[in-house]
Write an enzyme that holds these catalytic residues in place. Structure first.
Site, PDB file in Angstrom:
ATOM      1  N   ALA A 144       0.866  -1.185   0.000  1.00 25.54           N
ATOM      2  CA  ALA A 144       0.000   0.000   0.000  1.00 25.54           C
ATOM      3  C   ALA A 144       0.898   1.229   0.000  1.00 25.54           C
ATOM      4  CB  ALA A 144      -0.910  -0.008   1.222  1.00 25.54           C
ATOM      5  N   LEU A 207     -10.958  -5.532   0.701  1.00 22.49           N
ATOM      6  CA  LEU A 207     -10.521  -4.380   1.504  1.00 22.49           C
ATOM      7  C   LEU A 207     -11.474  -3.205   1.299  1.00 22.49           C
ATOM      8  CD1 LEU A 207      -6.677  -4.624   0.883  1.00 22.49           C
ATOM      9  CD2 LEU A 207      -7.824  -4.925   3.082  1.00 22.49           C
ATOM     10  N   CYS A 256      -6.248   2.059  -7.111  1.00 26.08           N
ATOM     11  CA  CYS A 256      -6.524   0.623  -7.252  1.00 26.08           C
ATOM     12  C   CYS A 256      -7.946   0.177  -6.953  1.00 26.08           C
ATOM     13  CB  CYS A 256      -5.571  -0.154  -6.355  1.00 26.08           C
ATOM     14  SG  CYS A 256      -3.876   0.229  -6.724  1.00 26.08           S
TER      15      CYS A 256
HETATM   16  C1  UGA Z   1      -4.420  -0.777  -1.739  1.00 25.60           C
HETATM   17  C2  UGA Z   1      -4.308  -2.084  -0.942  1.00 25.60           C
HETATM   18  O1  UGA Z   1      -4.421  -1.811   0.455  1.00 25.60           O
HETATM   19  C3  UGA Z   1      -2.969  -2.765  -1.224  1.00 25.60           C
HETATM   20  O2  UGA Z   1      -2.933  -4.028  -0.556  1.00 25.60           O
HETATM   21  C4  UGA Z   1      -2.827  -2.971  -2.734  1.00 25.60           C
HETATM   22  O3  UGA Z   1      -1.582  -3.568  -3.049  1.00 25.60           O
HETATM   23  C5  UGA Z   1      -2.912  -1.631  -3.415  1.00 25.60           C
HETATM   24  O4  UGA Z   1      -4.203  -1.035  -3.129  1.00 25.60           O
HETATM   25  C6  UGA Z   1      -2.761  -1.853  -4.892  1.00 25.60           C
HETATM   26  O5  UGA Z   1      -3.566  -2.590  -5.468  1.00 25.60           O
HETATM   27  O6  UGA Z   1      -1.791  -1.363  -5.463  1.00 25.60           O
HETATM   28  P1  UGA Z   1      -3.497   1.711  -1.423  1.00 25.60           P
HETATM   29  O7  UGA Z   1      -4.555   2.048  -2.416  1.00 25.60           O
HETATM   30  O8  UGA Z   1      -2.104   2.185  -1.668  1.00 25.60           O
HETATM   31  O9  UGA Z   1      -3.409   0.117  -1.260  1.00 25.60           O
HETATM   32  O10 UGA Z   1      -3.913   2.283   0.024  1.00 25.60           O
HETATM   33  P2  UGA Z   1      -4.903   1.766   1.171  1.00 25.60           P
HETATM   34  O11 UGA Z   1      -4.199   1.848   2.456  1.00 25.60           O
HETATM   35  O12 UGA Z   1      -5.538   0.476   0.844  1.00 25.60           O
HETATM   36  O13 UGA Z   1      -6.039   2.913   1.182  1.00 25.60           O
HETATM   37  C7  UGA Z   1      -6.996   3.021   0.132  1.00 25.60           C
HETATM   38  C8  UGA Z   1      -8.060   4.039   0.511  1.00 25.60           C
HETATM   39  O14 UGA Z   1      -8.910   3.558   1.548  1.00 25.60           O
HETATM   40  C9  UGA Z   1      -7.488   5.367   1.035  1.00 25.60           C
HETATM   41  O15 UGA Z   1      -8.221   6.433   0.476  1.00 25.60           O
HETATM   42  C10 UGA Z   1      -7.723   5.264   2.530  1.00 25.60           C
HETATM   43  O16 UGA Z   1      -7.816   6.512   3.159  1.00 25.60           O
HETATM   44  C11 UGA Z   1      -9.044   4.520   2.569  1.00 25.60           C
HETATM   45  N1  UGA Z   1      -9.288   3.834   3.854  1.00 25.60           N
HETATM   46  C12 UGA Z   1      -8.466   2.850   4.288  1.00 25.60           C
HETATM   47  C13 UGA Z   1     -10.408   4.186   4.608  1.00 25.60           C
HETATM   48  O17 UGA Z   1     -11.193   5.060   4.225  1.00 25.60           O
HETATM   49  N2  UGA Z   1     -10.643   3.517   5.789  1.00 25.60           N
HETATM   50  C14 UGA Z   1      -9.822   2.530   6.237  1.00 25.60           C
HETATM   51  O18 UGA Z   1     -10.106   1.954   7.319  1.00 25.60           O
HETATM   52  C15 UGA Z   1      -8.714   2.196   5.473  1.00 25.60           C
END
Ligand code: UGA
Length: 440
Positions: A144, A207, A256
């Site tokens: 991530a 996720l 993603c």
């Molecule tokens: C995501 C996945 O978590 C990774 O495992 C995956 O490898 C990656 O996509 C990818 O396919 O390349 P990423 O998009 O970098 O990673 O970041 P995340 O931490 O997953 O966050 C995604 C979004 O969800 C963000 O906007 C974050 O703020 C939001 N989020 C996350 C929430 O609103 N609530 C949460 O509890 C967690």
């Protein structure tokens, strides 16, 4: 590639790109992306066994293993527009590999691709008339942004999909050997190629689904006396569910989640599974609804009009510790506020350059950019937290209150602030999934 080079000094890694500017930047300390810890890892290997080049053909010819990490954006034209991935870059890369190769190679899919893409690529690669054999592996990346270096160093798992033929297994084992330099063997799992491709799409869908699930509950909390943080804590303590990724927010963003779910939806539709497609489409629908709801809360709290009111957006990146704004919920929120004719001031410690591009074409005078959050909120009627940057937790909200128009509003799209303390200062506070605290 930087991590592989750092952990495996015996391997020579060459990163190639057609974009000379980016390749140039990777060789300096001003990297083209912001990712904590990346420069340090890069420096361990750069010039030793990690090289950058625009000579794509010669790097292909010299390599035994080729990792393909090209863009697979959502298609904007023709069949599957808006859902299917645009595979033109992948296909062009496959053809470049065929042209430049003079010997057998292992080709590793690193880009996230829909199930059975490896099959199509293999057909292109192996239709060559040079007698060269290409073995395609799927090795999806689970890091991530913002935590990429830790995720790469200590991954929950590494997944390698291969054909179950002797050649496929030999290629798979070569890749296992690379990761085994730092990842415990039991965490390197293998599967068939299609399972690996689908696991990546499904992981992201699961996720994102968690976030849409808690966000759907946040809407209900706002209509009742429930508090989404209390609900999320109670849910997360069930060990079958787990506590991570249950933070209600203004919506998920990033390059993603949306793209991968759309791929999954398209895959289901084209596989004759409309009910399953609709199920996953719902995860995206809730995410869109959450952004719309957030803006609706702002407008209705501020007496049903925000025209000419100054609203400071603190944070524009899709999450903290990155400058990436791809599909950031802040883009949709800013656009909707501009439609309501508000004056929007965007602030972010790392993402302002991208924010400027994302919001290009906004009406003159209505959109301002201010890196310093204290300047951004000066004279504002409201501030909205859109990214959970740590610096926003410790701002001097007493001075901010003094500098703002009254009544002063805070909309905490990430639930990171101390709402009661802000209310005591005099703010009208609107968190996500909790009753608002207002003096009105
Ligand atoms: C995501 C996945 O978590 C990774 O495992 C995956 O490898 C990656 O996509 C990818 O396919 O390349 P990423 O998009 O970098 O990673 O970041 P995340 O931490 O997953 O966050 C995604 C979004 O969800 C963000 O906007 C974050 O703020 C939001 N989020 C996350 C929430 O609103 N609530 C949460 O509890 C967690």
């Amino acid at each position: 590639m930087a991590m592989i080079a750092a952990k495996c000094p015996r391997y020579e890694v060459t990163v190639v790109d057609v974009n000379a500017e980016r390749i140039g930047a990777w060789q300096t300390d001003a990297l083209p992306i912001y990712e904590p810890g990346l420069l340090e890892v890069l420096k361990q290997a750069r010039g030793r066994n990690l090289f950058f080049s625009t000579d794509v053909a010669s790097a292909i010819d010299k390599a035994e293993i080729i990792f393909v990490s090209v863009n697979t954006p959502t298609k904007t034209f023709g069949e599957g527009a808006g859902k299917a991935p645009d595979l033109q870059y992948w296909e062009k890369t496959a053809r470049t590999i065929v042209e430049a190769s003079r010997g057998n190679k292992v080709v590793v899919e690193k880009s996230t691709l829909p199930v059975r893409t490896a099959h199509a690529m293999e057909r292109i690669l192996n239709s060559n008339r040079k007698g060269i054999r290409f073995e395609v592996l799927s090795n999806p990346e689970f890091l991530a942004e913002g935590t990429a270096m830790r995720d790469l160093e200590l991954p929950d798992r590494v997944l390698i999909g291969s054909h179950q033929t002797p050649e496929g297994i030999a290629a798979r084992d070569a890749l296992v050997e690379i990761y085994a330099n730092w990842v415990p063997r039991e965490q390197i799992i293998t599967s068939n190629v299609w399972s690996a491709e689908l696991s990546k799409l499904a992981s992201n869908a699961f996720l994102a689904q968690r976030i849409s699930s808690i966000n759907s509950i946040s809407a209900l909390c706002e209509k009742t006396a429930a508090d989404v943080s209390e609900v999320s804590r109670a849910i997360g303590l069930d060990s079958r569910i787990g506590s991570r990724f249950l933070n209600a927010s203004v919506g998920f963003g990033g390059s993603c989640f949306r793209k991968d779910i759309l791929n999954l939806v398209y895959l289901c539709e084209t596989s004759g599974l409309p009910e399953i497609a609709r199920y996953w489409q719902g995860v995206i629908a809730i995410n869109e609804h959450q952004k719309t709801r957030f803006v609706h809360t702002i407008v209705s709290a501020m007496f049903d009009t925000i025209a000419d009111k100054r609203i400071a957006l603190l944070g524009f990146a899709f999450k903290k510790d990155t400058g990436d704004t791809r599909d950031s919920p802040a883009i949709a929120v800013a656009r909707k506020l501009l439609e309501e004719q508000a004056v929007v001031v965007v602030s972010d410690p790392k993402a302002l350059a991208n924010a400027r591009l994302d919001l290009a074409g906004a009406p003159a005078g209505r959109l301002l950019f201010e890196e310093d959050p204290l300047q951004a909120v000066r004279g504002a009627h409201a501030l909205a937290i859109l990214t959970e940057w740590d610096i926003y937790r410790t701002l001097d909200f007493r001075s901010i209150f003094e500098a703002m128009e009254k009544p002063a509003f805070i909309f905490d799209g990430r639930n990171i602030l101390d709402h009661k303390a802000l209310y005591a200062i005099g703010f009208n506070v609107y968190p996500i999934g909790k009753p608002p605290l207002t003096h009105l």
